[in-house]
Design a protein around this motif. Structure first.
Motif, PDB file in Angstrom:
ATOM      1  N   PRO A  61      62.717 -29.489  46.798  1.00  0.00           N
ATOM      2  CA  PRO A  61      61.765 -29.030  45.777  1.00  0.00           C
ATOM      3  C   PRO A  61      62.178 -27.705  45.148  1.00  0.00           C
ATOM      4  CG  PRO A  61      60.919 -28.544  47.962  1.00  0.00           C
ATOM      5  CD  PRO A  61      62.178 -29.341  48.165  1.00  0.00           C
ATOM      6  N   HIS A  62      61.992 -27.611  43.857  1.00  0.00           N
ATOM      7  CA  HIS A  62      62.256 -26.368  43.131  1.00  0.00           C
ATOM      8  C   HIS A  62      61.508 -26.427  41.804  1.00  0.00           C
ATOM      9  CE1 HIS A  62      65.293 -29.260  41.738  1.00  0.00           C
ATOM     10  NE2 HIS A  62      65.133 -28.676  40.567  1.00  0.00           N
ATOM     11  N   THR A  63      61.227 -25.275  41.236  1.00  0.00           N
ATOM     12  CA  THR A  63      60.535 -25.231  39.955  1.00  0.00           C
ATOM     13  C   THR A  63      61.337 -26.001  38.914  1.00  0.00           C
ATOM     14  OG1 THR A  63      59.540 -23.102  40.488  1.00  0.00           O
ATOM     15  CG2 THR A  63      59.630 -23.695  38.167  1.00  0.00           C
ATOM     16  N   GLY A  64      60.660 -26.885  38.193  1.00  0.00           N
ATOM     17  CA  GLY A  64      61.319 -27.673  37.156  1.00  0.00           C
ATOM     18  C   GLY A  64      61.740 -29.063  37.600  1.00  0.00           C
ATOM     19  N   VAL A  65      61.516 -29.392  38.876  1.00  0.00           N
ATOM     20  CA  VAL A  65      61.876 -30.722  39.363  1.00  0.00           C
ATOM     21  C   VAL A  65      61.048 -31.765  38.595  1.00  0.00           C
ATOM     22  CG1 VAL A  65      60.160 -30.898  41.224  1.00  0.00           C
ATOM     23  CG2 VAL A  65      62.356 -32.013  41.496  1.00  0.00           C
ATOM     24  N   SER A  66      61.612 -32.941  38.341  1.00  0.00           N
ATOM     25  CA  SER A  66      60.907 -33.955  37.547  1.00  0.00           C
ATOM     26  C   SER A  66      59.822 -34.641  38.376  1.00  0.00           C
ATOM     27  CB  SER A  66      61.901 -35.003  37.028  1.00  0.00           C
ATOM     28  OG  SER A  66      62.395 -35.773  38.103  1.00  0.00           O
ATOM     29  N   GLU A  67      58.765 -35.067  37.686  1.00  0.00           N
ATOM     30  CA  GLU A  67      57.663 -35.767  38.365  1.00  0.00           C
ATOM     31  C   GLU A  67      58.161 -37.059  39.014  1.00  0.00           C
ATOM     32  OE1 GLU A  67      54.537 -34.672  38.904  1.00  0.00           O
ATOM     33  OE2 GLU A  67      55.187 -32.822  37.939  1.00  0.00           O
ATOM     34  N   SER A  68      59.172 -37.670  38.423  1.00  0.00           N
ATOM     35  CA  SER A  68      59.686 -38.946  38.951  1.00  0.00           C
ATOM     36  C   SER A  68      60.432 -38.777  40.269  1.00  0.00           C
ATOM     37  CB  SER A  68      60.603 -39.622  37.921  1.00  0.00           C
ATOM     38  OG  SER A  68      61.748 -38.824  37.687  1.00  0.00           O
ATOM     39  N   SER A  69      60.679 -37.523  40.663  1.00  0.00           N
ATOM     40  CA  SER A  69      61.387 -37.295  41.924  1.00  0.00           C
ATOM     41  C   SER A  69      60.420 -37.117  43.094  1.00  0.00           C
ATOM     42  CB  SER A  69      62.310 -36.077  41.809  1.00  0.00           C
ATOM     43  OG  SER A  69      61.540 -34.909  41.674  1.00  0.00           O
ATOM     44  N   ARG A  70      59.120 -37.353  42.846  1.00  0.00           N
ATOM     45  CA  ARG A  70      58.131 -37.257  43.915  1.00  0.00           C
ATOM     46  C   ARG A  70      57.773 -38.649  44.450  1.00  0.00           C
ATOM     47  NH1 ARG A  70      56.793 -32.032  42.843  1.00  0.00           N
ATOM     48  NH2 ARG A  70      56.218 -31.483  40.719  1.00  0.00           N
ATOM     49  N   THR A  71      57.581 -38.719  45.748  1.00  0.00           N
ATOM     50  CA  THR A  71      57.032 -39.924  46.377  1.00  0.00           C
ATOM     51  C   THR A  71      55.563 -39.636  46.677  1.00  0.00           C
ATOM     52  OG1 THR A  71      59.153 -40.571  47.343  1.00  0.00           O
ATOM     53  CG2 THR A  71      57.173 -41.441  48.402  1.00  0.00           C
ATOM     54  N   VAL A  72      54.685 -40.544  46.276  1.00  0.00           N
ATOM     55  CA  VAL A  72      53.247 -40.294  46.383  1.00  0.00           C
ATOM     56  C   VAL A  72      52.557 -41.338  47.256  1.00  0.00           C
ATOM     57  CG1 VAL A  72      51.120 -39.886  45.081  1.00  0.00           C
ATOM     58  CG2 VAL A  72      53.321 -39.438  44.003  1.00  0.00           C
ATOM     59  N   VAL A  73      51.690 -40.864  48.134  1.00  0.00           N
ATOM     60  CA  VAL A  73      50.776 -41.726  48.881  1.00  0.00           C
ATOM     61  C   VAL A  73      49.388 -41.317  48.426  1.00  0.00           C
ATOM     62  CG1 VAL A  73      49.936 -42.446  51.153  1.00  0.00           C
ATOM     63  CG2 VAL A  73      52.349 -41.820  50.857  1.00  0.00           C
TER      64      VAL A  73
END
Length: 194
Positions: free
Chosen positions: A144-156
């Motif tokens: 994780p870092h500032t500016g990371v894309s939303e598509s790089s998150r895994t969500v539950v």
């Protein structure tokens, strides 16, 4: 509306052995009208985090009030306990968890900047809907870092009594964390890896 404006007791973090910090938002009003302030920390809060978490952790847990403090109150600690248990079995240490007041999902990226963690796990209350005001989600971001894309998150998502129970969700999150650390990718990239 009541759920959105409600706030967790000042003692919440202490009761649950979480390190209390807050984003740049100074009130619930400001948090709601300035989403950008809920994604970053001022120097004082960044130093507080760095002072306790001075060695880059493999996994950094963040509990955030988000848009529903009620969701945190109802689900966060059971979910966190199940995550801890699942990671302990897998030999993965998480160290000191944070409680972030006025937290947006992106606050996890700022935590990544500050701690240098390999993966951030953000438990956050979601916008209250028609079904419940107690729905929580967990966002996992590798590197994780500032500016990371939303598509790089895994969500539950949909973690609440009428959806996925908190303990069940926590067990699944621990499994996902192990997978993300092995594959070295989260979000869409993890889905593509299969």
């Amino acid at each position: 509306q009541d759920a959105v404006f409600s706030e967790l007791d000042a003692e919440y973090a202490k009761q649950h052995d979480l390190l209390p910090v807050k984003t740049r938002g100074d009130s619930k009003d400001e948090y709601l009208t300035r989403p950008d302030l809920g994604r970053c920390f001022d120097e004082h809060n960044a130093k507080t985090i760095k002072g306790v978490i001075d060695t880059p952790p493999l996994v950094q847990i963040v509990v955030g009030d988000g848009l529903s403090s009620a969701a945190c109150m109802a689900n966060a600690m059971d979910c966190l306990a199940a995550i801890r248990d699942g990671l302990k079995v897998r030999g993965i240490d998480i160290g000191k968890a944070l409680f972030v007041r006025y937290c947006r999902v992106g606050a996890g990226d700022a935590v990544g900047d500050i701690t240098g963690c390999e993966l951030v796990c953000v438990l956050v209350g979601e916008r209250p809907g028609l079904v419940t005001d107690k729905s929580m989600s967990v966002y996992l971001t590798y590197k994780p870092h500032t500016g990371v894309s939303e598509s790089s998150r895994t969500v539950v998502s949909n973690i609440h009594a009428q959806g996925t129970p908190a303990v069940e969700a926590g067990a699944y999150v621990a499994e996902l964390i192990e997978k993300i650390l092995q594959k070295k990718v989260s979000g869409v990239g993890l889905h593509l890896e299969g």
